[in-house]
Every structure is written in C-alpha cells, then in structure tokens.
Design a protein around this motif. Structure first.
Motif, PDB file in Angstrom:
ATOM      1  N   UNK A   1       5.135   5.550   6.672  1.00 45.47           N
ATOM      2  CA  UNK A   1       5.437   4.169   6.386  1.00 45.47           C
ATOM      3  C   UNK A   1       6.944   3.954   6.508  1.00 45.47           C
ATOM      4  N   UNK A   2       7.297   2.860   7.128  1.00 49.82           N
ATOM      5  CA  UNK A   2       8.695   2.470   7.307  1.00 49.82           C
ATOM      6  C   UNK A   2       8.933   1.182   6.530  1.00 49.82           C
ATOM      7  N   UNK A   3      10.027   1.119   5.786  1.00 50.75           N
ATOM      8  CA  UNK A   3      10.430  -0.121   5.118  1.00 50.75           C
ATOM      9  C   UNK A   3      11.670  -0.606   5.835  1.00 50.75           C
ATOM     10  N   UNK A   4      11.606  -1.850   6.319  1.00 57.77           N
ATOM     11  CA  UNK A   4      12.713  -2.405   7.089  1.00 57.77           C
ATOM     12  C   UNK A   4      12.943  -3.857   6.711  1.00 57.77           C
ATOM     13  N   UNK A   5      14.096  -4.343   7.118  1.00 60.81           N
ATOM     14  CA  UNK A   5      14.448  -5.745   6.901  1.00 60.81           C
ATOM     15  C   UNK A   5      13.383  -6.649   7.522  1.00 60.81           C
ATOM     16  N   UNK A   6      12.968  -7.657   6.785  1.00 57.98           N
ATOM     17  CA  UNK A   6      12.013  -8.630   7.318  1.00 57.98           C
ATOM     18  C   UNK A   6      12.754  -9.650   8.163  1.00 57.98           C
ATOM     19  N   UNK A   7      12.076 -10.149   9.190  1.00 61.88           N
ATOM     20  CA  UNK A   7      12.643 -11.245   9.973  1.00 61.88           C
ATOM     21  C   UNK A   7      11.617 -12.368  10.051  1.00 61.88           C
ATOM     22  N   UNK A  52      12.186  -7.367   2.632  1.00 62.92           N
ATOM     23  CA  UNK A  52      11.784  -6.267   3.504  1.00 62.92           C
ATOM     24  C   UNK A  52      10.271  -6.285   3.696  1.00 62.92           C
ATOM     25  N   UNK A  53       9.830  -5.566   4.709  1.00 64.23           N
ATOM     26  CA  UNK A  53       8.405  -5.327   4.923  1.00 64.23           C
ATOM     27  C   UNK A  53       8.187  -3.820   5.041  1.00 64.23           C
ATOM     28  N   UNK A  54       7.018  -3.391   4.592  1.00 70.31           N
ATOM     29  CA  UNK A  54       6.574  -2.012   4.805  1.00 70.31           C
ATOM     30  C   UNK A  54       5.577  -2.052   5.952  1.00 70.31           C
ATOM     31  N   UNK A  55       5.803  -1.217   6.951  1.00 68.08           N
ATOM     32  CA  UNK A  55       4.928  -1.193   8.130  1.00 68.08           C
ATOM     33  C   UNK A  55       4.424   0.224   8.372  1.00 68.08           C
ATOM     34  N   UNK A  56       3.254   0.308   8.994  1.00 75.39           N
ATOM     35  CA  UNK A  56       2.728   1.621   9.369  1.00 75.39           C
ATOM     36  C   UNK A  56       3.229   2.015  10.752  1.00 75.39           C
ATOM     37  N   UNK A  57       2.736   3.128  11.258  1.00 76.70           N
ATOM     38  CA  UNK A  57       3.188   3.657  12.541  1.00 76.70           C
ATOM     39  C   UNK A  57       2.934   2.690  13.690  1.00 76.70           C
ATOM     40  N   UNK A  58       1.902   1.863  13.565  1.00 76.64           N
ATOM     41  CA  UNK A  58       1.562   0.897  14.613  1.00 76.64           C
ATOM     42  C   UNK A  58       2.336  -0.414  14.468  1.00 76.64           C
ATOM     43  N   UNK A  59       3.133  -0.521  13.395  1.00 78.02           N
ATOM     44  CA  UNK A  59       3.899  -1.745  13.163  1.00 78.02           C
ATOM     45  C   UNK A  59       3.163  -2.786  12.344  1.00 78.02           C
ATOM     46  N   UNK A  60       1.995  -2.449  11.827  1.00 79.47           N
ATOM     47  CA  UNK A  60       1.233  -3.368  10.989  1.00 79.47           C
ATOM     48  C   UNK A  60       1.942  -3.550   9.653  1.00 79.47           C
ATOM     49  N   UNK A  61       2.126  -4.794   9.245  1.00 81.67           N
ATOM     50  CA  UNK A  61       2.764  -5.075   7.953  1.00 81.67           C
ATOM     51  C   UNK A  61       1.763  -4.784   6.847  1.00 81.67           C
ATOM     52  N   UNK A  88      -5.812  -5.477   1.884  1.00 82.36           N
ATOM     53  CA  UNK A  88      -6.489  -4.563   2.813  1.00 82.36           C
ATOM     54  C   UNK A  88      -5.832  -3.190   2.848  1.00 82.36           C
ATOM     55  N   UNK A  89      -4.623  -3.081   2.302  1.00 80.85           N
ATOM     56  CA  UNK A  89      -3.895  -1.812   2.329  1.00 80.85           C
ATOM     57  C   UNK A  89      -3.523  -1.323   0.926  1.00 80.85           C
ATOM     58  N   UNK A  90      -4.172  -1.850  -0.090  1.00 84.94           N
ATOM     59  CA  UNK A  90      -3.854  -1.432  -1.459  1.00 84.94           C
ATOM     60  C   UNK A  90      -4.349  -0.011  -1.708  1.00 84.94           C
TER      61      UNK A  90
END
Length: 162
Positions: A1-7, A52-61, A88-90
C-alpha cells in the motif's frame, strides 16, 4: 500500500465511498445530504493542511485522510485528522496505516499533539484503533451525536501527545 498526496483526479474515486459513509450518518458529523461539491471542498484541503489517499499496487484508492491544524492562533500547535476507508477494503489495515501516516506528518510538521474533536462513541472500531495508537478519551459530550439507529450517543474528544 502506498500513501500519497491526493489530487483533484482522486476525488472521482473517493466520492463514492465518501458519500456512502457520510450518507449513512453513523460516524461523521457532516450533513447526510452533503453535496459532492461541498464534500470535495471540505475534504481536499489546501496547504499547509494536507489530504492523502492510500492506494494499492494497481492504483485503486482504498482510503483517504485529511490532516489539519485543529485550532488557529495560540492553539495552532495541535493537529487533527479525519479518515475514511472504502468499506470494500475495510479490515486490511488501511485505517491504521492512514492514522500512523497522519501522526508522523503532524510530528514532522512540528505539532505537539493531535486531537480528534468528534469521535462517535459507537464507532467502536475507530475508538479501538485510536486507543491502540496512543490516543486517550479526554471527555465525552453526552448525547452529542444523533445516531440514525441508536439515538443520541456521545462524542469523544480524543488526544495524544506527539
């Protein structure tokens, strides 16, 4: 999981679960009929605050967090944050990762503590998570929240030193 700045492009992925969570009316003090434009303006914060958003390897938020100064002026050394995880990701550690991220952001930004102003006492998963990360309930506003199923319940004020 990647946490990055939201846009602004991330909002299209955030809005569906943001809307679902807010419309349920059981965890946030936002109006349940909040419009998409209002939600975006309230959630996507300009600097020096941060979203920020947390995204998976596919970029899904998977989830999102907003971090901000809790008060102005002589109270501006206290941070606050809010979190939403796509239902859906809890249960996958997204909330914990976002909370840890916001704590580190606040510490690095020079805040002395974090305070959550309105944690619904019946939101037991959030209360348990925050306690496990060092937050304490400072007090509870009795009947401070009108839960759609449980009636009037308390709102916790939670705090931790950084």
């Amino acid at each position: 999981m990647l946490i990055r700045e939201a846009d602004t492009e991330d909002w299209q992925a955030v809005w569906p679960f943001f809307h679902e969570i807010v419309a349920a009316g059981d965890t946030f003090t936002y109006p349940v009929d909040l419009s998409e434009e209002q939600g975006r303006d309230w959630w996507l914060l300009p600097p020096p605050n941060r979203t920020v958003v947390a995204v998976d390897e596919a970029g899904t938020v998977l989830g999102t967090a907003k971090m901000n100064t809790n008060h102005m002026g002589n109270g501006s050394h206290i941070a606050s944050a809010s979190y939403m995880v796509d239902p859906a990701h809890s249960g996958r550690g997204v909330g914990r990762a976002l909370c840890r991220y916001t704590i580190e952001w606040a510490r690095a930004a020079g805040f002395r503590a974090m305070q959550f102003n309105a944690v619904v006492e019946t939101n037991v998963h959030a209360v348990k998570l925050y306690r496990s990360l060092g937050f304490e309930v400072l007090g509870t506003l009795p009947e401070g929240f009108r839960h759609p199923a449980k009636g009037y319940v308390g709102l916790h004020i939670m705090h931790r030193t950084l």
